[in-house]
Motif scaffolding. Sequence first.
Motif, PDB file in Angstrom:
ATOM      1  N   VAL A 139       0.875  -1.172   0.000  1.00  0.00           N
ATOM      2  CA  VAL A 139       0.000   0.000   0.000  1.00  0.00           C
ATOM      3  C   VAL A 139       0.915   1.226   0.000  1.00  0.00           C
ATOM      4  O   VAL A 139       1.711   1.403   0.920  1.00  0.00           O
ATOM      5  N   VAL A 140       0.803   2.029  -1.056  1.00  0.00           N
ATOM      6  CA  VAL A 140       1.702   3.181  -1.190  1.00  0.00           C
ATOM      7  C   VAL A 140       0.991   4.432  -0.678  1.00  0.00           C
ATOM      8  O   VAL A 140      -0.060   4.813  -1.199  1.00  0.00           O
ATOM      9  N   GLY A 141       1.566   5.070   0.338  1.00  0.00           N
ATOM     10  CA  GLY A 141       0.959   6.254   0.931  1.00  0.00           C
ATOM     11  C   GLY A 141       1.178   7.532   0.145  1.00  0.00           C
ATOM     12  O   GLY A 141       0.217   8.154  -0.324  1.00  0.00           O
ATOM     13  N   PRO A 142       2.413   7.971  -0.035  1.00  0.00           N
ATOM     14  CA  PRO A 142       2.669   9.285  -0.638  1.00  0.00           C
ATOM     15  C   PRO A 142       2.709   9.276  -2.172  1.00  0.00           C
ATOM     16  O   PRO A 142       2.814   8.215  -2.797  1.00  0.00           O
ATOM     17  N   GLU A 143       2.666  10.483  -2.735  1.00  0.00           N
ATOM     18  CA  GLU A 143       2.610  10.614  -4.194  1.00  0.00           C
ATOM     19  C   GLU A 143       3.963  10.395  -4.871  1.00  0.00           C
ATOM     20  O   GLU A 143       4.022   9.903  -5.993  1.00  0.00           O
ATOM     21  N   THR A 144       5.054  10.776  -4.196  1.00  0.00           N
ATOM     22  CA  THR A 144       6.353  10.737  -4.887  1.00  0.00           C
ATOM     23  C   THR A 144       6.685   9.347  -5.434  1.00  0.00           C
ATOM     24  O   THR A 144       7.006   9.223  -6.621  1.00  0.00           O
ATOM     25  N   PRO A 145       6.599   8.277  -4.616  1.00  0.00           N
ATOM     26  CA  PRO A 145       6.906   6.956  -5.195  1.00  0.00           C
ATOM     27  C   PRO A 145       5.914   6.526  -6.268  1.00  0.00           C
ATOM     28  O   PRO A 145       6.290   5.778  -7.187  1.00  0.00           O
ATOM     29  N   LEU A 146       4.668   7.002  -6.194  1.00  0.00           N
ATOM     30  CA  LEU A 146       3.687   6.644  -7.236  1.00  0.00           C
ATOM     31  C   LEU A 146       4.083   7.286  -8.556  1.00  0.00           C
ATOM     32  O   LEU A 146       4.129   6.619  -9.596  1.00  0.00           O
ATOM     33  N   VAL A 147       4.393   8.589  -8.500  1.00  0.00           N
ATOM     34  CA  VAL A 147       4.787   9.303  -9.711  1.00  0.00           C
ATOM     35  C   VAL A 147       6.088   8.716 -10.273  1.00  0.00           C
ATOM     36  O   VAL A 147       6.300   8.672 -11.479  1.00  0.00           O
ATOM     37  N   ALA A 148       6.933   8.207  -9.371  1.00  0.00           N
ATOM     38  CA  ALA A 148       8.218   7.634  -9.803  1.00  0.00           C
ATOM     39  C   ALA A 148       8.086   6.195 -10.317  1.00  0.00           C
ATOM     40  O   ALA A 148       9.082   5.591 -10.707  1.00  0.00           O
ATOM     41  N   GLY A 149       6.862   5.637 -10.287  1.00  0.00           N
ATOM     42  CA  GLY A 149       6.665   4.334 -10.906  1.00  0.00           C
ATOM     43  C   GLY A 149       6.927   3.123 -10.015  1.00  0.00           C
ATOM     44  O   GLY A 149       7.186   2.029 -10.514  1.00  0.00           O
TER      45      GLY A 149
END
Length: 421
Positions: free
Chosen positions: A67-77
């Motif tokens: 479960v990914v909380g913040p946006e930075t790792p999501l935007v980074a793929g």
Amino acid sequence: MNLLLIGSGGREHALAMHLARSPTVERLYAAPGNSGTAAVAENVALDAADHAAVIAFCARARIGLVVVGPETPLVAGLVDALAAAGVPAFGPTAAAARLEGSKAFAKEFCAEFGIPTAAFSVFDDEAAALAHLAAGIGPIVVKADGLAAGKGVVVARTREEAADAVRAMFAGTFGAAGARVVLEETLMGEEASFFALCDGERAAALGGAQDHKRVGEGDTGPNTGGMGAYSPAPALTPTLQERVMREIVHPTVAGMKARGAPFRGVLFVGLMLTAEGPEVIEFNVRFGDPETQALMPRLAEDLLPWLIACAEGRLPEGAPRMKSSAALTVVVAARGYPEAPKKGGAIRGLESAASIEGVEIVHAGAKVENGAILADGGRVLCVTGTGATLREARDRAYAGVAAIDYPDGFHRRDIGWRALK
Ligand code: AMP
Ligand code: GLY
């Protein structure tokens, strides 16, 4: 199932507290976590930017869902890398995370799919943006295109202020995030946050909240990550929520699918409730912080099966059941936040605060050193009160805050003012 939660803020501690109670969870890990997640999960020193290390840990710890909380790792793929390695994750791919990662992308997407948002123009060079300003009338909002931790937006009152913001952004104040700038019309109304779980094709409403972005009482001073929140948001009536689902969330999910970047995860719609109806101020592709701290205590059922269903692309009919109770979260920040928060301040009294009926404490920028809890960030703690009414929730939250001894901290005393006025 073993779960890995990515992040280290108050949002992640609130999610961890909820997920730790799920009967589906065998082991819960938080990476890197904070002093709060350490009490309900096992903290692991992983850098979310190091995809190979996260994948290796998932294999070693037999992780069934990330479960990914913040946006930075999501935007980074991160979710793309996990998918390629066969690890299921809750959160969008990098292509779908562009809804938050690029404001120009989000605005053009809204325009293409008829999703209500403020009129806008996108600029790649300073001269053209300044010329647009000189020709325009009325106040204007200046936004850096990329991620800027909530700080890349200037709601200008004068044309000069807007021009200064444009120059600052092209001069690199927000780094690469400001290489492209969005100018948009100023929307009038009350702001609200709305959350919907999405599986790429379907969406389920989770609920609404209201945040307090300004650092000072009466909504004054610079913007922050959020100084307090409450849920439900009375301004976001059930009728308006249905409208948000119909006019914004469903078209967004359908549009992203049509673009070949299906959105899986939680869609956080930052709304302006205008006289004409709800309009999109921004999309976020993750849970809100501190909204999550006020949402989680209101869940009447386990959220985990819903998160798994999103990741697997098989969201059932309906939506997670929420209690009719209210929750209100007060953020306690380190003096100097948001410009220069003082680190290292000692915090005492958390246990007595948490023992008050209906009070829950979430750690954000805090750490444990030699048994003492110390401030280690801007937003340090979040104190949530729950109650039958918003007023009761607020009174409990502030009773909790009063029981905490943190001389280097401060908080807003007016969280909830809009709803309680
Ligand atoms: P954002 O990072 O896009 O959420 O913007 C930060 C804050 O700026 C929002 O929470 C609003 O208070 C304000 N804002 C952004 N866009 C607009 C707009 N078009 N009209 C009025 N206020 C805005
Ligand atoms: N509280 C606003 C955000 O999470 O972006």
